[in-house]
Design an enzyme around this catalytic site. Structure first.
Site, short mmCIF file in Angstrom:
data_model
loop_
_atom_site.label_atom_id
_atom_site.label_comp_id
_atom_site.label_asym_id
_atom_site.label_seq_id
_atom_site.Cartn_x
_atom_site.Cartn_y
_atom_site.Cartn_z
N ASP A 102 29.09 -27.19 6.18
CA ASP A 102 29.13 -26.35 4.97
C ASP A 102 27.73 -26.22 4.36
O ASP A 102 26.81 -26.99 4.71
CB ASP A 102 30.08 -27.03 3.97
N ASP A 129 36.60 -18.51 1.38
CA ASP A 129 37.37 -19.44 0.54
C ASP A 129 38.60 -18.75 -0.03
O ASP A 129 39.46 -19.40 -0.63
CB ASP A 129 36.50 -19.96 -0.60
C1 DGJ Z 1 33.19 -24.62 0.35
C2 DGJ Z 1 34.06 -24.43 1.56
O1 DGJ Z 1 34.18 -23.08 1.85
C3 DGJ Z 1 35.41 -25.08 1.31
O2 DGJ Z 1 36.27 -24.83 2.39
C4 DGJ Z 1 35.22 -26.54 1.10
O3 DGJ Z 1 34.74 -27.14 2.27
C5 DGJ Z 1 34.27 -26.77 -0.07
N1 DGJ Z 1 33.05 -26.04 0.09
C6 DGJ Z 1 33.95 -28.24 -0.23
O4 DGJ Z 1 32.99 -28.44 -1.17
#
Ligand code: DGJ
Length: 679
Positions: free
Chosen positions: A501, A563
């Protein structure tokens, strides 16, 4: 038919000053005008290999402005703005976007690069330090290099074109070289035997298309709204799709389609242009006064000033060009195939991607060990294949405040990660782990030890965003730290999956050079880890789909698409993403929705169907499901396992668009055309 000495058909046919690049269905023809300028003749449907095109520069109607920019080349008047070029510099009467803009020791920015020769070789070399398509021995691939030089300044450019014949794509990139010494006066002043050349803009390619009404499709977005589809008319002036945020970003994507206004998904001409790069980029379109359309692609040149010392070179990122005479859907299929077969790692060519259960949307960083065990057990019951522990497992705080400290938080996980991996194994699953390796939080131990490891301006404090500062991957010691931290957990826990990430954009970069050097360090880290741990599947992520590009796919064959997991929104995001990227690269999970219903849950069904449209998984707290819902999820997992070879490996058809009406219809057809799935 033109054959080489062994009687094989050739992808690149040289005929005097003309080069005909041929794929299975397309032709791209260029030539050398007046023995000096590489010019563009044709890009479109495949033509006869031995066709000979006459360059038509002088017959194009000349506007008033061009009359002021004509020059005499070997007894002939050339109107610069009319020349359809393959390469263009600054200061000699071509006022369009230059391929290269350089500044020399005397402060001048005038360049005049002329053709010096060419070379045709079999196959394709991977780019040095940058991701690129690759070929295998036996692939029908040839590379043409055109060598240009400005004798007055010593700047050289090697234009590289590779034809991947069976994949219907042509790649382009340029290597710039300072072939000094060019200025004896400043050479003796610097004592280094030559002068520096400053690259103020160094594109990977430019191409001039004929004057005709055209449109372009770009994929703008935002967090949780990535890659919408926007069609714009090409108008006079310059349109630019770019990122200066450090990464390719949620906001713009390094992929663009040019098309005729009448082109649809199913018919008409469409041209694709993709950058295999994950950092600051620019794709620009300029309609000249005479109507010709110049397209330029490469690094974003805002604030660029890359110093080339005598003898040094600069490699630009690769662009992947494709053409379809059968509409945009066919164009997407070309990219899907070549990315799956010749960009992503071969290990994933035929292998099924594991069905992931990630609990992040269910519990965030807030969880207990027992909750994870419960989720693992239900995950096993419903048939998931990979338990992924997202943020919250690491460092002193056990949440986002600890980025950079990649050791387990024993207060939250008293039995450690290995214990979870064993539990997952007992339930028939492998174990994956989330990292955010390019960041450190200002509360971390790492920041206390190495406050200078982040992007910052010397002598000034850097401002955290979400408590995070960005590690400076242009520094080798920072890259080594990341390789060591991720590698240690892979080895100790026996991980087979990493979710990588990255949750904030750059600020306080010293300059644009640091941003590109960061990318070179970043790709070094990815190449090292993926080579050292071939059994690990890496999934890219950047606050959802903020870094979904071909550069990432070279090392990470899938990306967390967004997300946003509400299925009605996800339809648009996945549909938009499919224009440039294969279905298998789009991680798409059933998100956390209201569950606990004893009757069959229709929204769960809708979420599942949308998730099945991509690389399917589960993103929820499974322990909250009622028995009925658990049976539902188990059914979806079983269905997907039966269909995933078609969905992930087959050809993808966009039949109805969520951007155009109330229905979205997607179809997947196996490569041998024997099976299909309609969603
Ligand atoms: C952003 C990601 O897109 C999410 O799926 C998750 O992993 C969060 N960060 C965690 O901080």
């Amino acid at each position: 038919m033109i054959l080489n000495g062994e009687g094989e058909k050739m992808a690149i046919i040289q005929n005097g000053n003309q080069f005909h690049l041929q794929t299975k269905n397309t032709s791209y023809i260029l030539g050398i005008y007046q023995d000096k300028y590489p010019v563009h003749f044709y890009w479109g449907e495949r033509l006869e290999p031995d066709i000979s095109l006459e360059y038509q520069a002088e017959s194009v109607s000349v506007d008033r402005a061009s009359c002021f920019a004509r020059q005499l080349v070997e007894g002939k008047w050339v109107f610069e703005p009319d020349l359809k070029k393959e390469f263009s510099a600054v200061g000699k009467g071509d006022y369009r976007i230059p391929t290269v803009h350089a500044r020399y020791a005397d402060g001048s920015t005038v360049s005049d690069l002329s053709y010096e020769g060419f070379r045709i070789t079999e196959g394709k070399k991977e780019l040095e330090g940058l991701p690129s398509l690759y070929v295998f021995e036996g692939d029908r691939a040839q590379t043409l290099e055109l060598f240009l030089k400005d004798p007055d300044t010593g700047l050289k450019a090697a234009l590289s074109y590779t034809v991947l014949e069976d994949y219907d794509v042509i790649t382009r990139s340029i290597r710039y070289v300072n072939d000094g010494p060019s200025d004896p006066q400043s050479a003796s002043m610097s004592g280094e035997g030559g002068s520096d050349i400053h690259l103020l803009s160094a594109m990977s390619m430019t191409v001039d298309l004929p004057a005709a009404p055209m449109q372009y499709i770009q994929f703008p977005g935002d967090w949780a709204r990535e890659r919408s589809v926007e069609c714009c008319d090409v108008k006079h002036g310059i349109a630019s799709v770019s990122s200066s945020r450090g990464y390719s970003s949620h906001c713009n994507n390094p992929f663009l389609i040019l098309k005729e206004p009448s082109t649809t998904e199913k018919q008409g001409q469409a041209y694709g242009l993709a950058l295999v790069y994950s950092g600051n980029f620019a794709i620009q379109i300029e309609k000249a006064p005479v109507g010709t359309i110049r397209v330029a692609a490469g690094l974003d040149s805002f604030d660029l000033d890359w110093t080339l010392k005598p003898g040094e070179s600069f490699q630009t990122p690769e662009t992947v060009l494709a053409y379809s005479a059968q509409g945009m859907n066919r164009l997407s299929q070309i990219y899907h195939r070549v990315y799956r077969d010749r960009l992503m790692d071969q290990r994933y060519l035929h292998a099924s991607r594991p069905i992931v259960i990630n609990k992040y949307e269910g519990t965030g960083s807030d969880f207990t060990e027992q909750q994870l065990i419960d989720i693992i057990r239900v995950g096993g019951e419903v048939g998931a294949e990979m338990f992924v522990l997202d943020s919250g497992w690491y460092g002193r705080y056990g949440n986002g405040n600890s980025c950079g400290d990649w050791y387990v938080n024993e207060e939250k996980l008293p039995h450690g990660l290995k214990y979870l991996a064993e539990e997952a194994k007992a339930c028939g699953m492998q174990m994956g782990l989330w990292f955010e390796p390019e960041m450190m939080t200002v509360k971390s131990d790492l920041y206390r030890e190495h406050p200078d490891w982040c992007l910052h301006v010397k002598g000034r404090e850097s401002a955290p965003i979400y408590g995070r500062v960005v590690l400076d991957l242009s520094r080798p010691e920072v890259c080594e730290y990341i390789i060591g931290s991720v590698g240690r957990q892979i080895e100790e826990v026996g991980l087979t999956y990493i979710k990588w990430d990255c949750n904030r954009y750059f600020t306080e970069t010293a300059d644009q050079m640091q941003a590109h050097k960061y990318m070179l360090g970043f790709y070094h880290v990815l190449k090292t880890l993926t080579t050292k741990y071939p059994g690990v599947l890496f999934e890219g992520c950047s606050g959802g789909g903020g870094r979904f590009d071909a550069g990432m796919l070279r090392y990470m064959p899938q990306t967390w698409t967004s997300d946003m997991t509400k299925p009605e929104e996800r339809l648009c995001i996945q549909h938009g993403t499919s224009y440039g990227y294969p279905v298998v690269s789009m991680a798409s999970h059933i998100g956390q929705i209201e569950v606990g219903k004893n009757a069959r849950n229709p929204y769960l069904e809708f979420s599942a169907l949308v998730a099945m449209g991509g690389n399917f998984g589960l993103e929820m707290d499974l322990s909250l499901l009622s028995e009925t819902e658990k049976a539902q999820v188990k059914g979806y997992v079983e269905t997907y396992k039966r269909l995933r070879h078609i969905i992930c490996q087959g050809d993808f058809y966009r039949l109805e668009s969520p951007f155009d009406g109330p229905y979205t219809t997607w179809e997947y057809v196996s490569r041998d055309r024997s099976e299909a799935v309609l969603l």
